[in-house]
Design a protein around this motif. Sequence first.
Motif, PDB file in Angstrom:
ATOM      1  N   PRO A  39      73.589  62.673   6.037  1.00  0.00           N
ATOM      2  CA  PRO A  39      74.433  62.946   4.872  1.00  0.00           C
ATOM      3  C   PRO A  39      73.711  62.606   3.570  1.00  0.00           C
ATOM      4  O   PRO A  39      72.982  61.618   3.486  1.00  0.00           O
ATOM      5  CB  PRO A  39      75.648  62.054   5.080  1.00  0.00           C
ATOM      6  CG  PRO A  39      75.255  61.049   6.091  1.00  0.00           C
ATOM      7  CD  PRO A  39      74.124  61.617   6.877  1.00  0.00           C
ATOM      8  N   GLN A  40      73.940  63.401   2.557  1.00  0.00           N
ATOM      9  CA  GLN A  40      73.249  63.232   1.287  1.00  0.00           C
ATOM     10  C   GLN A  40      74.130  62.572   0.220  1.00  0.00           C
ATOM     11  O   GLN A  40      73.743  62.512  -0.920  1.00  0.00           O
ATOM     12  CB  GLN A  40      72.771  64.603   0.772  1.00  0.00           C
ATOM     13  CG  GLN A  40      71.795  65.285   1.710  1.00  0.00           C
ATOM     14  CD  GLN A  40      70.518  64.479   1.912  1.00  0.00           C
ATOM     15  OE1 GLN A  40      70.000  63.889   0.986  1.00  0.00           O
ATOM     16  NE2 GLN A  40      70.023  64.460   3.140  1.00  0.00           N
ATOM     17  N   HIS A  41      75.297  62.125   0.598  1.00  0.00           N
ATOM     18  CA  HIS A  41      76.185  61.480  -0.372  1.00  0.00           C
ATOM     19  C   HIS A  41      76.217  59.973  -0.110  1.00  0.00           C
ATOM     20  O   HIS A  41      75.843  59.506   0.954  1.00  0.00           O
ATOM     21  CB  HIS A  41      77.605  62.059  -0.282  1.00  0.00           C
ATOM     22  CG  HIS A  41      78.172  62.044   1.104  1.00  0.00           C
ATOM     23  ND1 HIS A  41      78.736  60.933   1.654  1.00  0.00           N
ATOM     24  CD2 HIS A  41      78.239  63.007   2.055  1.00  0.00           C
ATOM     25  CE1 HIS A  41      79.140  61.193   2.884  1.00  0.00           C
ATOM     26  NE2 HIS A  41      78.846  62.458   3.155  1.00  0.00           N
ATOM     27  N   GLU A  42      76.662  59.245  -1.115  1.00  0.00           N
ATOM     28  CA  GLU A  42      76.720  57.793  -0.985  1.00  0.00           C
ATOM     29  C   GLU A  42      77.905  57.380  -0.131  1.00  0.00           C
ATOM     30  O   GLU A  42      78.915  58.072  -0.070  1.00  0.00           O
ATOM     31  CB  GLU A  42      76.852  57.159  -2.375  1.00  0.00           C
ATOM     32  CG  GLU A  42      75.623  57.322  -3.224  1.00  0.00           C
ATOM     33  CD  GLU A  42      75.760  56.590  -4.537  1.00  0.00           C
ATOM     34  OE1 GLU A  42      76.441  55.537  -4.567  1.00  0.00           O
ATOM     35  OE2 GLU A  42      75.190  57.061  -5.514  1.00  0.00           O
ATOM     36  N   ALA A  43      77.777  56.235   0.485  1.00  0.00           N
ATOM     37  CA  ALA A  43      78.863  55.699   1.298  1.00  0.00           C
ATOM     38  C   ALA A  43      79.998  55.261   0.384  1.00  0.00           C
ATOM     39  O   ALA A  43      79.763  54.790  -0.732  1.00  0.00           O
ATOM     40  CB  ALA A  43      78.370  54.520   2.123  1.00  0.00           C
ATOM     41  N   PRO A  44      81.261  55.401   0.828  1.00  0.00           N
ATOM     42  CA  PRO A  44      82.375  54.954  -0.004  1.00  0.00           C
ATOM     43  C   PRO A  44      82.426  53.433  -0.085  1.00  0.00           C
ATOM     44  O   PRO A  44      81.862  52.726   0.749  1.00  0.00           O
ATOM     45  CB  PRO A  44      83.599  55.496   0.740  1.00  0.00           C
ATOM     46  CG  PRO A  44      83.162  55.640   2.148  1.00  0.00           C
ATOM     47  CD  PRO A  44      81.705  55.980   2.094  1.00  0.00           C
ATOM     48  N   GLU A  45      83.095  52.951  -1.093  1.00  0.00           N
ATOM     49  CA  GLU A  45      83.289  51.511  -1.250  1.00  0.00           C
ATOM     50  C   GLU A  45      84.134  50.991  -0.092  1.00  0.00           C
ATOM     51  O   GLU A  45      85.028  51.678   0.389  1.00  0.00           O
ATOM     52  CB  GLU A  45      84.009  51.218  -2.575  1.00  0.00           C
ATOM     53  CG  GLU A  45      83.158  51.481  -3.798  1.00  0.00           C
ATOM     54  CD  GLU A  45      82.008  50.509  -3.912  1.00  0.00           C
ATOM     55  OE1 GLU A  45      82.186  49.328  -3.594  1.00  0.00           O
ATOM     56  OE2 GLU A  45      80.920  50.958  -4.309  1.00  0.00           O
ATOM     57  N   PRO A  46      83.875  49.767   0.359  1.00  0.00           N
ATOM     58  CA  PRO A  46      84.686  49.220   1.450  1.00  0.00           C
ATOM     59  C   PRO A  46      86.126  48.992   0.989  1.00  0.00           C
ATOM     60  O   PRO A  46      86.379  48.670  -0.173  1.00  0.00           O
ATOM     61  CB  PRO A  46      84.000  47.903   1.787  1.00  0.00           C
ATOM     62  CG  PRO A  46      83.158  47.579   0.613  1.00  0.00           C
ATOM     63  CD  PRO A  46      82.825  48.868  -0.068  1.00  0.00           C
ATOM     64  N   LEU A  47      87.049  49.174   1.907  1.00  0.00           N
ATOM     65  CA  LEU A  47      88.458  48.961   1.599  1.00  0.00           C
ATOM     66  C   LEU A  47      88.755  47.470   1.607  1.00  0.00           C
ATOM     67  O   LEU A  47      88.366  46.756   2.523  1.00  0.00           O
ATOM     68  CB  LEU A  47      89.344  49.665   2.619  1.00  0.00           C
ATOM     69  CG  LEU A  47      89.237  51.177   2.671  1.00  0.00           C
ATOM     70  CD1 LEU A  47      90.065  51.719   3.826  1.00  0.00           C
ATOM     71  CD2 LEU A  47      89.712  51.776   1.361  1.00  0.00           C
ATOM     72  N   GLU A  48      89.410  47.018   0.599  1.00  0.00           N
ATOM     73  CA  GLU A  48      89.841  45.623   0.537  1.00  0.00           C
ATOM     74  C   GLU A  48      91.336  45.581   0.776  1.00  0.00           C
ATOM     75  O   GLU A  48      92.078  46.402   0.254  1.00  0.00           O
ATOM     76  CB  GLU A  48      89.511  45.000  -0.818  1.00  0.00           C
ATOM     77  CG  GLU A  48      88.032  44.785  -1.048  1.00  0.00           C
ATOM     78  CD  GLU A  48      87.421  43.736  -0.129  1.00  0.00           C
ATOM     79  OE1 GLU A  48      88.136  42.814   0.319  1.00  0.00           O
ATOM     80  OE2 GLU A  48      86.233  43.848   0.139  1.00  0.00           O
ATOM     81  N   GLY A  49      91.765  44.662   1.561  1.00  0.00           N
ATOM     82  CA  GLY A  49      93.177  44.522   1.854  1.00  0.00           C
ATOM     83  C   GLY A  49      93.495  43.059   2.110  1.00  0.00           C
ATOM     84  O   GLY A  49      92.724  42.175   1.742  1.00  0.00           O
ATOM     85  N   PRO A  50      94.587  42.814   2.770  1.00  0.00           N
ATOM     86  CA  PRO A  50      94.944  41.420   3.078  1.00  0.00           C
ATOM     87  C   PRO A  50      94.105  40.903   4.250  1.00  0.00           C
ATOM     88  O   PRO A  50      94.571  40.799   5.385  1.00  0.00           O
ATOM     89  CB  PRO A  50      96.427  41.512   3.431  1.00  0.00           C
ATOM     90  CG  PRO A  50      96.588  42.906   3.962  1.00  0.00           C
ATOM     91  CD  PRO A  50      95.611  43.751   3.191  1.00  0.00           C
ATOM     92  N   VAL A  51      92.853  40.593   3.977  1.00  0.00           N
ATOM     93  CA  VAL A  51      91.910  40.226   5.028  1.00  0.00           C
ATOM     94  C   VAL A  51      92.321  38.924   5.711  1.00  0.00           C
ATOM     95  O   VAL A  51      92.294  38.821   6.937  1.00  0.00           O
ATOM     96  CB  VAL A  51      90.479  40.126   4.453  1.00  0.00           C
ATOM     97  CG1 VAL A  51      89.483  39.748   5.524  1.00  0.00           C
ATOM     98  CG2 VAL A  51      90.088  41.426   3.802  1.00  0.00           C
ATOM     99  N   VAL A  52      92.707  37.928   4.938  1.00  0.00           N
ATOM    100  CA  VAL A  52      93.078  36.634   5.521  1.00  0.00           C
ATOM    101  C   VAL A  52      94.284  36.798   6.425  1.00  0.00           C
ATOM    102  O   VAL A  52      94.314  36.274   7.548  1.00  0.00           O
ATOM    103  CB  VAL A  52      93.342  35.589   4.409  1.00  0.00           C
ATOM    104  CG1 VAL A  52      93.803  34.273   5.006  1.00  0.00           C
ATOM    105  CG2 VAL A  52      92.095  35.388   3.568  1.00  0.00           C
TER     106      VAL A  52
END
Length: 89
Positions: free
Chosen positions: A6-19
């Motif tokens: 793939p020639q596109h950048e990876a999306p930003e990671p999803l942040e959620g209620p990780v704890v």
Amino acid sequence: MAKWTPQHEAPEPLEGPVVATITGGTILWFVLFLVQLPFYGWFDDHGRAWWVWTCLAGAGLGLIGIWYVRKRDAAIKRASTTAEPTAAD
């Protein structure tokens, strides 16, 4: 091989209620351990005792995960509070 890369950048990671997610998973692993514990004899007779110990290991690793994500969350909050005044300048 380049045509499948793939020639596109990876999306930003999803942040959620990780704890909360890690805590819920740890509780689930521990509950599964407690539910299977009375049937340990049956599991052992059928060569499946590792199921019980896998649940305990999941709970133990989850405790390490809770410690890690709480420290990570605190570091992210600390970094965002120190970065905000300099970004406004």
